[in-house]
Write a protein that holds these residues in place. Structure first.
Motif, PDB file in Angstrom:
ATOM      1  N   ALA A 112      36.774  30.862  45.175  1.00 41.92           N
ATOM      2  CA  ALA A 112      36.856  29.160  44.979  1.00 41.92           C
ATOM      3  C   ALA A 112      37.020  28.652  43.808  1.00 41.92           C
ATOM      4  N   ASP A 113      36.702  29.791  43.004  1.00 37.80           N
ATOM      5  CA  ASP A 113      36.310  28.557  41.462  1.00 37.80           C
ATOM      6  C   ASP A 113      37.203  28.122  41.166  1.00 37.80           C
ATOM      7  N   PRO A 114      38.397  27.565  40.405  1.00 36.65           N
ATOM      8  CA  PRO A 114      39.586  27.649  39.113  1.00 36.65           C
ATOM      9  C   PRO A 114      39.769  28.765  38.524  1.00 36.65           C
ATOM     10  N   GLY A 115      38.532  29.164  37.988  1.00 36.19           N
ATOM     11  CA  GLY A 115      38.660  30.467  37.271  1.00 36.19           C
ATOM     12  C   GLY A 115      38.981  31.753  37.243  1.00 36.19           C
ATOM     13  N   PHE A 116      39.636  31.807  39.023  1.00 36.00           N
ATOM     14  CA  PHE A 116      39.421  33.181  39.699  1.00 36.00           C
ATOM     15  C   PHE A 116      40.668  33.770  39.253  1.00 36.00           C
ATOM     16  N   ILE A 122      43.060  42.422  42.637  1.00 37.02           N
ATOM     17  CA  ILE A 122      41.351  41.735  41.913  1.00 37.02           C
ATOM     18  C   ILE A 122      40.838  42.437  42.779  1.00 37.02           C
ATOM     19  N   VAL A 123      39.617  43.345  42.698  1.00 41.32           N
ATOM     20  CA  VAL A 123      38.429  43.583  43.525  1.00 41.32           C
ATOM     21  C   VAL A 123      36.735  42.647  42.602  1.00 41.32           C
ATOM     22  N   VAL A 124      36.652  42.642  43.961  1.00 36.85           N
ATOM     23  CA  VAL A 124      35.482  41.688  43.964  1.00 36.85           C
ATOM     24  C   VAL A 124      33.988  42.273  43.721  1.00 36.85           C
ATOM     25  N   TYR A 125      33.572  43.500  43.054  1.00 34.97           N
ATOM     26  CA  TYR A 125      32.505  44.291  43.655  1.00 34.97           C
ATOM     27  C   TYR A 125      31.422  44.152  42.979  1.00 34.97           C
ATOM     28  N   ARG A 126      29.642  44.447  43.467  1.00 39.77           N
ATOM     29  CA  ARG A 126      28.670  44.967  42.883  1.00 39.77           C
ATOM     30  C   ARG A 126      29.133  45.111  41.464  1.00 39.77           C
ATOM     31  N   PRO A 127      28.636  44.574  40.140  1.00 43.27           N
ATOM     32  CA  PRO A 127      27.877  45.282  39.031  1.00 43.27           C
ATOM     33  C   PRO A 127      26.285  45.527  38.617  1.00 43.27           C
ATOM     34  N   LEU A 147      28.409  39.351  40.462  1.00 44.41           N
ATOM     35  CA  LEU A 147      29.769  39.993  40.154  1.00 44.41           C
ATOM     36  C   LEU A 147      30.465  40.559  39.605  1.00 44.41           C
ATOM     37  N   GLY A 148      31.107  41.954  39.820  1.00 46.66           N
ATOM     38  CA  GLY A 148      32.000  42.158  38.631  1.00 46.66           C
ATOM     39  C   GLY A 148      33.520  41.887  39.252  1.00 46.66           C
ATOM     40  N   VAL A 149      34.423  41.312  37.966  1.00 41.81           N
ATOM     41  CA  VAL A 149      35.737  40.894  39.154  1.00 41.81           C
ATOM     42  C   VAL A 149      36.666  41.977  38.352  1.00 41.81           C
ATOM     43  N   TYR A 150      37.271  42.466  39.060  1.00 43.26           N
ATOM     44  CA  TYR A 150      38.054  43.939  38.367  1.00 43.26           C
ATOM     45  C   TYR A 150      39.563  43.783  38.575  1.00 43.26           C
ATOM     46  N   THR A 151      40.214  43.183  37.295  1.00 40.04           N
ATOM     47  CA  THR A 151      41.706  42.900  36.768  1.00 40.04           C
ATOM     48  C   THR A 151      42.236  44.396  36.674  1.00 40.04           C
TER      49      THR A 151
END
Length: 515
Positions: A112-116, A122-127, A147-151
């Motif tokens: 929900a963050d504007p910077g997402f 996109i995958v949100v994963y455990r880093p 959280l990791g953001v894989y792009t």
């Protein structure tokens, strides 16, 4: 599975205090809420409190950490199962790992963050690291799971971002201090599954497993799944844990597990890894005692056998007998790391503890690093006392066994092995090092420790520095001759992705061979 071998599973309740009972005790305790400065015990994270010791009764001791996520503080309770409301309360630095519910809530705030970033891939994963807490000027801290953001399609080439999420304040820090947050490297090629995909569907924490060939019972043991493995709260689990292991009716091991798992990079970063977080792998068969326990038709396959995928149809503990031995396996995750927690119990009595190492797409593991896994074997050859430890060296003229009578540590060398046997019957097991288990460097500390059993010494307490195993603090000269013996065995796995070793991708671990 061989036609004349039967694998029988039976769910068995654990000895200890349920979270509900411990929460009730916290509410009745005069010191816990005051120490944490919390008015409502419902606000606290309260764990299951496992009983300690051999054959625990109703008055067995327990240790458990109660955590306040708002104040980001813990206290440790030390008491007995029959009177938990009278437990001793101690301040604790222990911080529990983020659970799946906490990470799912953090992921919702992040998205929900504007910077997402936008995009379907996109995958949100455990880093790693799992937390990036923020210290306030007054000395208090804010709990912030990472959280990791894989792009993979990012036009700037930044494929990984690691952020910190303040769940209470509903805020996202895109540049948390001390974390490399913009990363162009993309080590490994298995796309990680998202945090939302790893829900726990329940099922028993432990089962009794029996291996029966014809009319003969070969193995009888308790198997504890990683999510419930000891030690926890305090502690980070120990993978698939075995308890009360009997071969042909005779007791061999009271407990066997991997309570310490760490990694050191040559550039200096270190981690102490969670050994309780189950993740998906491939296992086909039936679930005779409920979710999380699968009796397989064919060999289960972790990320080591399926190196280009982080997906799977199962999460928990899989069992398979190939006609000669029983394999008990689960796949674990700690951030982007993936581990195979694996046991092989041969019909001939040989025990092969195994641990494997892999990772999903990440920004770090292509740097040179070493993993260190520390097995803890609580030998009870025929009973809890009377065991003898001996060191032997193979050669053209083999010398007599050398008894080890005091607590000590040892390094491996070619041709050297050890045995633990019952002083009366002579029965026991030899400990032979695996061919890929390495030798300890300064960070790995040592290769084996021989200690006298103490119920609370289930791990090293992680006192540091730099997540380094601190088992030497238990070596204080106690006699182990004719005593209840615990052996710690370390395996050291060297990973250089640019120059892979011949054993790269293999499992490490010793062979325990019956005398």
């Amino acid at each position: 599975m061989s036609d004349d071998v039967r694998i029988i599973l039976e769910a068995v309740p654990r000895a200890g205090l349920t979270a509900e009972r411990l929460r009730q005790a916290v509410a009745e305790h005069p010191g816990v809420l005051a120490e944490l400065d919390v008015a409502d015990p419902a606000e606290l994270l309260v764990p299951y409190a496992a009983a300690l010791g051999h054959d625990p009764g109703d008055d067995a001791p327990f240790r458990a950490c109660v955590f306040d996520p708002v104040g980001n503080r813990s206290v440790e309770l030390r008491g007995t199962l029959d009177r938990p409301e009278r437990a001793e309360v101690r301040p604790s630095a222990f911080t529990p790992q983020p659970g799946s519910g906490e990470l799912t809530a953090a992921a919702a705030i992040l998205r929900a963050d504007p910077g997402f970033p936008a995009g379907d891939d996109i995958v949100v994963y455990r880093p790693m690291p799992p937390l990036a807490d923020l210290e306030n000027p007054d000395g208090t801290t804010v709990r912030r799971p990472t959280l990791g953001v894989y792009t993979p399609g990012d036009p700037t080439g930044v494929r990984h971002r690691i952020v910190a999420v303040d769940i209470m304040g509903r805020g996202v820090d895109w540049t948390p201090a001390g974390v490399n947050v913009r990363m162009h490297h993309d080590c490994e090629d298995s796309v990680p599954v998202g945090v939302d995909a790893l829900a726990d569907h329940g099922g028993p924490d432990q089962v009794r497993v029996r291996v029966v060939r014809g009319e003969t019972e070969l193995w009888n043991l308790l198997v504890v799944r990683p999510r419930a493995s000891a030690p926890q709260n305090p502690g980070v689990g120990s993978g698939v844990e075995l308890r009360d292991v009997r071969y042909r009716g005779r007791l061999l091991l009271r407990q066997a597990h991997v309570p310490i798992l760490n990694v050191e990079y040559e550039e200096g970063t270190t981690f102490r890894d969670d050994v309780s977080a189950e993740t998906r792998f491939s296992a086909t068969g039936r679930d005779p005692v409920g979710w999380g326990w699968r009796l397989c038709d064919g060999p289960p396959r972790t990320i080591l056998e399926r190196p280009h995928t982080d997906a799977g149809n199962f999460q928990g503990v899989a069992l398979h007998h190939d006609g000669e031995r029983l394999r008990i396996v689960s796949e674990l995750q700690a951030g982007w790391y993936r581990y195979a927690s694996d046991w092989r119990l041969g019909d001939d009595g040989v025990v092969q503890p195994r641990f494997g190492f892999a990772a999903t797409a990440n920004p770090m593991t292509c740097q040179v690093h070493r993993h260190h896994a520390y097995w803890r074997f609580d030998f009870d050859i025929g009973g809890a006392a009377g065991d003898v430890v001996e060191q032997l060296d193979e050669g053209p003229i083999s010398p007599d066994p050398v008894p080890i009578v005091r607590e000590t540590s040892r390094r491996r060398r070619s041709g050297r092995f050890w045995r633990v046997r019952d002083g009366s019957s002579g029965r026991g097991y030899q400990i032979h090092s695996g061919p890929f288990d390495g030798t300890a460097d300064a960070y790995g500390v040592s290769d084996l420790w021989f200690l006298r059993h103490h119920p609370a010494e289930l791990d090293d307490g992680n006192p540091g520095p730099r997540d380094r195993a601190a088992l030497d603090r238990f070596v204080n000269g106690e006699s182990i001759h004719g005593a209840n013996v615990v052996v710690w065995y370390a395996g050291h796995y060297f990973h250089d992705q640019a120059h892979p070793q011949p054993h790269q991708g293999e499992l490490i671990g010793p062979d325990l061979i019956p005398i």
